[in-house]
Design an enzyme around this catalytic site. Structure first.
Site, short mmCIF file in Angstrom:
data_model
loop_
_atom_site.label_atom_id
_atom_site.label_comp_id
_atom_site.label_asym_id
_atom_site.label_seq_id
_atom_site.Cartn_x
_atom_site.Cartn_y
_atom_site.Cartn_z
N SER A 299 63.09 14.47 9.57
CA SER A 299 62.99 14.04 8.18
C SER A 299 62.78 12.54 8.14
CB SER A 299 64.28 14.41 7.45
OG SER A 299 64.49 13.56 6.35
N HIS B 53 69.98 44.54 3.66
CA HIS B 53 70.25 43.70 2.47
C HIS B 53 70.74 42.31 2.87
CE1 HIS B 53 70.15 47.53 0.16
NE2 HIS B 53 70.76 48.00 1.24
N GLU C 100 57.80 27.60 9.05
CA GLU C 100 57.58 27.56 7.60
C GLU C 100 56.10 27.57 7.25
OE1 GLU C 100 60.39 24.62 5.48
OE2 GLU C 100 60.60 24.17 7.60
N LYS D 251 68.21 15.56 10.62
CA LYS D 251 67.45 16.79 10.37
C LYS D 251 66.55 17.21 11.52
CE LYS D 251 67.15 19.07 7.15
NZ LYS D 251 66.46 18.87 5.87
#
Ligand code: ARG
Length: 471
Positions: free
Chosen positions: A283, A162, A296, A289
């Site tokens: 970024s 979980h 992804e 970043k």
């Protein structure tokens, strides 16, 4: 009308008009099926050889056709010959080229054959080759994960259920879970290959042929395992393509789950790993970043592969037998699936190889969240308490620790004794996190010795698969 020679076409005799421009460009598939050129020629060579052997055409004619097909193949490979974008498909293109070069003899190649059995043959040959290549990439990814697992047999991290800290495991153990998934993917590729590896050639349009062809010979020439059993099925079956896309979909599911974990683990919240600069991006506005874009995008591309699976299933549903033009939709679905999975695997392997693992962060996280609570319950069980009772007791102790801001190992013995007289000074031995891992020596479990055994089994399996012939 109709008497003057039109440019070479596979059909046209019964037509009084040319296909409309917009209809032709709608119907034509050369723009994407040109990638089948090797397999189309390979199939045609086997067919011509068979026609010559059976005396359906003369051996001399067969030789002329085969030589010319080989020449066309060579020129395509060398880039001396380019695809005619106006050709209907790769099969028309190759035949037109043959006729252009050797004239009337070339027009005999299509004896006892249809494009329906021809395209199914080319497609199967192509898929066969690509499945082998993808299989090899899957083995490489398994190898890369195993290498990292070998380095991290004692790198303790929290295991989750979980997405809550559950019990301590090792990074190696976690990586080996992915090896198991990929091992199944590889087996499924092999299994799917078995059904791809069947020869439809000789089925003709759908009802075979009146000529005395030798289907076994053609199947052998092309390395197929067997001749398709029914000519109607052979030209309308695309189950093998659906099956392949399913296998690819499940493989993508596994890559996507790993990608998701890499995204999570590389966040400041987890801070378990760092993905190498070479496999991340920055970024345009936030200078600090470092984004896990590769992971992804692997996760993102999974969706399009699932899409192809549903698309092809839908194409087949409700199609009457045998060949229908709808079946041409199989190509882009399969081609894009192959390209996508290949791209994902090829970028994932080096990403795994170059990951930085933050061992102390993982260990610190494993020490938080009472991941040793089950071990404390097991301690009580070993002292004769029933597991249910032990579970409830330790639950209460956890609650008490939470209110005190303490870990289980920080609670003094006197306080333990308030919960149960069974507790003795040896209770602290069971709470040590590395001991918790060490004692989980279940086969397939996290203990370094168990992981070592798993790694050995996997190595043997890898070796066996690498030596196992596909055909
Ligand atoms: N380009 C077609 C396909 O990919 C080849 C088969 C054409 N056969 C036919 N009867 N029109 O499906």
């Amino acid at each position: 009308m109709g008497s003057q020679e039109r440019p070479f076409k596979l059909w046209g005799g019964r037509f009084q008009k040319e296909t409309a421009g917009e209809a032709a460009s709608f119907l034509n598939s050369i723009s994407f099926d040109c990638r089948l050129y090797r397999e189309d020629i390979q199939g045609s060579i086997a067919h011509a050889r068979m026609l010559g052997r059976q005396g359906i055409i003369t051996p001399k004619e067969a030789e002329a056709i085969i030589n010319c097909l080989q020449e066309i193949l060579r020129e395509l490979e060398e880039g001396k010959l380019t695809f005619d974008p106006a050709a209907e498909d790769i099969h028309s293109f190759v035949e037109a080229e043959l006729v252009k070069r050797i004239g009337e003899v070339g027009k005999k190649l299509h004896t006892a054959r249809s494009r329906n059995d021809q395209v199914a043959t080319s497609f199967r040959l192509y898929l066969r080759k690509e499945i082998q290549f993808l299989g090899e990439l899957v083995l490489q990814l398994i190898s890369a994960l195993m290498k990292r697992a070998r380095e991290h047999k004692r790198t303790i991290m929290p295991g989750y259920t979980h997405l809550q800290r559950a019990q301590p495991v090792t990074f190696a153990h976690h990586l080996l879970a992915y090896c198991e998934m990929l091992r199944r993917d590889y087996q499924r590729l092999r299994d799917c290959y078995h059904r791809v590896n069947v020869c439809p050639l000789g089925s003709g349009a759908l009802a075979g042929t009146t000529f005395p062809i030798d289907r076994e010979f053609v199947a052998r020439e092309l390395g197929f395992r067997e001749v398709a059993g029914n000519t109607i099925d052979a030209v309308s079956d695309r189950d093998f393509a659906v099956e392949f896309i399913f296998v690819a979909s499940l493989l993508m599911t596994h890559l996507s789950r790993l990608a998701e974990e890499l995204v999570l683990w590389s966040s400041s919240e987890f801070n378990f790993i760092e993905i190498d600069d070479a496999y991340t991006t920055g970024s345009s506005i936030m200078p600090q970043k470092k984004n896990p874009d590769v992971a992804e995008l692997v996760r993102g591309k999974t969706g399009r592969v699932y899409g192809h699976l549903v698309a092809l299933l839908t194409v087949l549903k409700g199609l009457p037998l045998a060949y229908n033009k709808d079946l041409q939709e199989d190509k882009e679905a399969v081609f894009d699936t192959i390209d996508t999975v290949k791209d994902c695997l090829q970028v994932f392997i080096p990403l795994i190889e170059t990951l930085t693992v933050k061992e102390s962060q993982m260990l610190a996280a494993a020490g938080e969240g009472f991941t040793n609570a089950t071990d404390l319950a097991d301690y009580l069980v070993k002292k004769g308490v029933s597991f249910r009772k032990a579970h409830a007791l330790v639950g209460k102790i956890v609650l008490h620790c939470l209110s005190q801001g303490k870990r289980l190992e920080e609670l003094p013995l006197e306080e333990y004794r308030l919960f149960s007289p069974v507790f003795g000074p040896d209770l602290y031995d069971c709470l040590d996190i590395s001991g918790c891992v060490e004692r989980r020596a279940t086969p397939g479990g996290p203990a370094p010795a168990a992981v070592e055994q798993e790694l050995e089994k996997l190595s043997d399996w890898l070796e066996e698969m690498r030596a196992l012939p596909w055909n």
